[in-house]
Motif scaffolding. Structure first.
Motif, short mmCIF file in Angstrom:
data_model
loop_
_atom_site.label_atom_id
_atom_site.label_comp_id
_atom_site.label_asym_id
_atom_site.label_seq_id
_atom_site.Cartn_x
_atom_site.Cartn_y
_atom_site.Cartn_z
N LEU A 161 75.14 5.58 -8.22
CA LEU A 161 75.37 4.72 -9.61
C LEU A 161 75.77 3.13 -8.89
CD1 LEU A 161 77.20 5.48 -12.60
CD2 LEU A 161 74.64 5.91 -11.67
N SER A 162 76.30 3.23 -7.84
CA SER A 162 76.46 1.81 -7.02
C SER A 162 75.17 1.86 -5.48
CB SER A 162 77.48 2.23 -6.21
OG SER A 162 77.84 3.52 -4.87
N LEU A 196 68.35 -0.39 -5.79
CA LEU A 196 67.92 -0.24 -5.95
C LEU A 196 66.45 1.30 -5.96
CD1 LEU A 196 64.50 0.25 -8.20
CD2 LEU A 196 63.86 -1.99 -7.81
N MET A 197 66.29 0.66 -4.40
CA MET A 197 65.28 1.55 -3.19
C MET A 197 65.99 2.70 -3.34
SD MET A 197 62.49 -0.24 -3.41
CE MET A 197 61.28 0.53 -3.08
N ASP A 198 66.89 2.51 -3.82
CA ASP A 198 67.97 4.26 -2.91
C ASP A 198 68.58 5.14 -4.67
OD1 ASP A 198 68.00 3.38 -0.26
OD2 ASP A 198 69.58 2.42 -0.34
N ARG A 199 68.04 4.14 -5.00
CA ARG A 199 68.05 5.29 -6.61
C ARG A 199 67.69 6.26 -6.56
NH1 ARG A 199 71.83 3.22 -10.55
NH2 ARG A 199 71.33 5.92 -11.67
N GLU A 200 67.63 7.55 -6.52
CA GLU A 200 66.93 8.98 -6.94
C GLU A 200 67.01 9.30 -8.10
OE1 GLU A 200 65.50 10.16 -4.61
OE2 GLU A 200 66.34 9.67 -2.87
N PRO A 201 65.58 9.26 -9.13
CA PRO A 201 65.99 10.06 -10.41
C PRO A 201 66.32 11.13 -11.25
CG PRO A 201 63.81 10.32 -9.24
CD PRO A 201 64.44 10.26 -8.35
N LEU A 226 70.19 12.46 -13.80
CA LEU A 226 70.43 10.99 -14.70
C LEU A 226 71.06 12.16 -16.09
CD1 LEU A 226 67.90 8.52 -14.05
CD2 LEU A 226 69.89 8.60 -13.23
N HIS A 253 74.42 13.08 -16.04
CA HIS A 253 75.41 12.10 -16.50
C HIS A 253 75.43 11.73 -17.19
CE1 HIS A 253 77.74 8.64 -14.85
NE2 HIS A 253 76.70 8.21 -15.65
N SER A 261 66.08 11.12 -19.44
CA SER A 261 66.00 10.44 -18.45
C SER A 261 64.96 10.63 -18.37
CB SER A 261 67.09 11.29 -17.84
OG SER A 261 66.84 13.01 -18.27
N LEU A 315 61.81 3.76 -13.12
CA LEU A 315 62.83 4.01 -11.94
C LEU A 315 61.78 3.60 -10.82
CD1 LEU A 315 65.25 3.16 -10.08
CD2 LEU A 315 65.20 6.47 -9.76
N LYS A 328 60.41 0.24 -8.18
CA LYS A 328 60.25 0.56 -7.17
C LYS A 328 59.25 0.44 -6.30
CE LYS A 328 63.85 4.69 -5.97
NZ LYS A 328 64.03 5.61 -5.45
N ILE A 347 74.15 4.81 -17.35
CA ILE A 347 73.22 5.14 -15.88
C ILE A 347 72.91 4.06 -14.99
CG2 ILE A 347 71.93 7.28 -16.74
CD1 ILE A 347 69.45 5.42 -17.03
N ARG A 349 71.95 -2.65 -13.46
CA ARG A 349 72.20 -3.14 -11.73
C ARG A 349 71.48 -3.76 -11.47
NH1 ARG A 349 77.92 -1.20 -8.91
NH2 ARG A 349 77.33 0.80 -10.29
N ILE A 350 70.17 -2.62 -11.60
CA ILE A 350 68.88 -2.39 -10.45
C ILE A 350 67.95 -3.17 -11.50
CG2 ILE A 350 70.15 -0.93 -8.54
CD1 ILE A 350 68.48 0.75 -10.68
#
Lengths: 148, 107
Positions: free
Chosen positions: A98-99, A102-107, A110, A113, B45, B52, B56, B80, B84-85
């Protein structure tokens, strides 16, 4: 909440998640489940059932049916999801980062989680030839909170 | 600036329709997109994945923003870490004034 229970069977299809949502909303409303609890229970079940439909089968071990049992007590919702697919523990899925930017977030990951975070407890067991997920969500009654 | 009104429920079935529509907007050259979620009551999701992907794609040359999240949908975004993004505005008026200012100063 009013005590009650519901038990039902779903086909292994994403189209069933619409029926699942409708059922949870009706059951929740009838048993005095708070709106925000209905939402998170619905979302968690949607994610877990979707996960079973998408990932629960492999080779000869396909999922043929998904059983759902839901029970309300005064201050608690308990749920069991059972399927007859391959041994598959959705809680083994890696936690999303979660940290990440944006470009490194994987879908991926989720949905699990969300269920893990929004429910109070989730347990997985392999029982014989079936997978069993047990979920609990505690509900604080608005009236009880005001009185205490 | 293109505004999309997203209402009702986004579930595993309707998310693919959402993806088709959003991606066709981006393929058609839309660079600044505001998704107004005022009437969005449910998203899982599968729908969040579409957000997302779009964010991107627009991050290099454009902007994607959201506004009007109802409390349940906001909870999902926060759980999720999307708060923040992604860019989230309280309501459409705030979003439009901020995004127009940003677009002007970028020229």
């Amino acid at each position: 909440m009013r005590p009650g229970s519901l038990s039902t069977k779903f086909d292994v299809s994403l189209f069933e998640t619409g029926r699942l949502s409708e059922m949870i909303r009706r059951f929740g409303a009838w048993h005095g489940m708070p709106e925000d609890t209905i939402f998170v229970v619905n979302l968690s079940l949607d994610e877990l059932v979707t996960n079973i439909v998408v990932h629960g089968g492999q080779g000869d071990l396909q999922v043929h049916e998904i059983m759902l049992r839901i029970r309300t007590e005064k201050d608690k919702v308990s749920i069991e999801i059972e399927d007859d697919g391959r041994a598959f523990n959705p809680l083994d899925a890696p936690e999303p980062d979660l940290s990440a930017s944006l470009m490194d977030r994987e879908p991926g990951g989720l949905g699990i989680h969300l269920a893990r975070t929004l429910m109070d407890q989730i347990f997985y067991q392999r029982v014989g030839q079936r997978n069993l997920l047990t979920l609990t969500k505690r509900v604080q009654r608005a009236s009880a909170t005001a009185a205490s | 600036m293109t505004i999309v009104n997203l209402g009702g429920d986004v579930d595993s079935v309707s998310a693919s329709e959402l993806e088709t529509r959003i991606m066709s907007l981006l393929d058609g050259g839309v660079k600044n997109l505001l998704i107004d979620c005022s009437h969005l009551t449910y998203i899982n999701s599968a729908g969040l994945r579409v957000f997302l992907l779009a964010a991107k794609q627009l991050s290099t040359e454009g902007a994607l923003a959201f506004c009007g999240l109802v409390p349940n949908v906001r909870l999902v975004f926060e759980t999720i870490g999307f708060d923040r993004i992604l860019t989230i505005y309280l309501d459409r008026a705030t979003a439009l004034s901020s995004m127009n200012t940003a677009a002007t100063s970028a020229d």
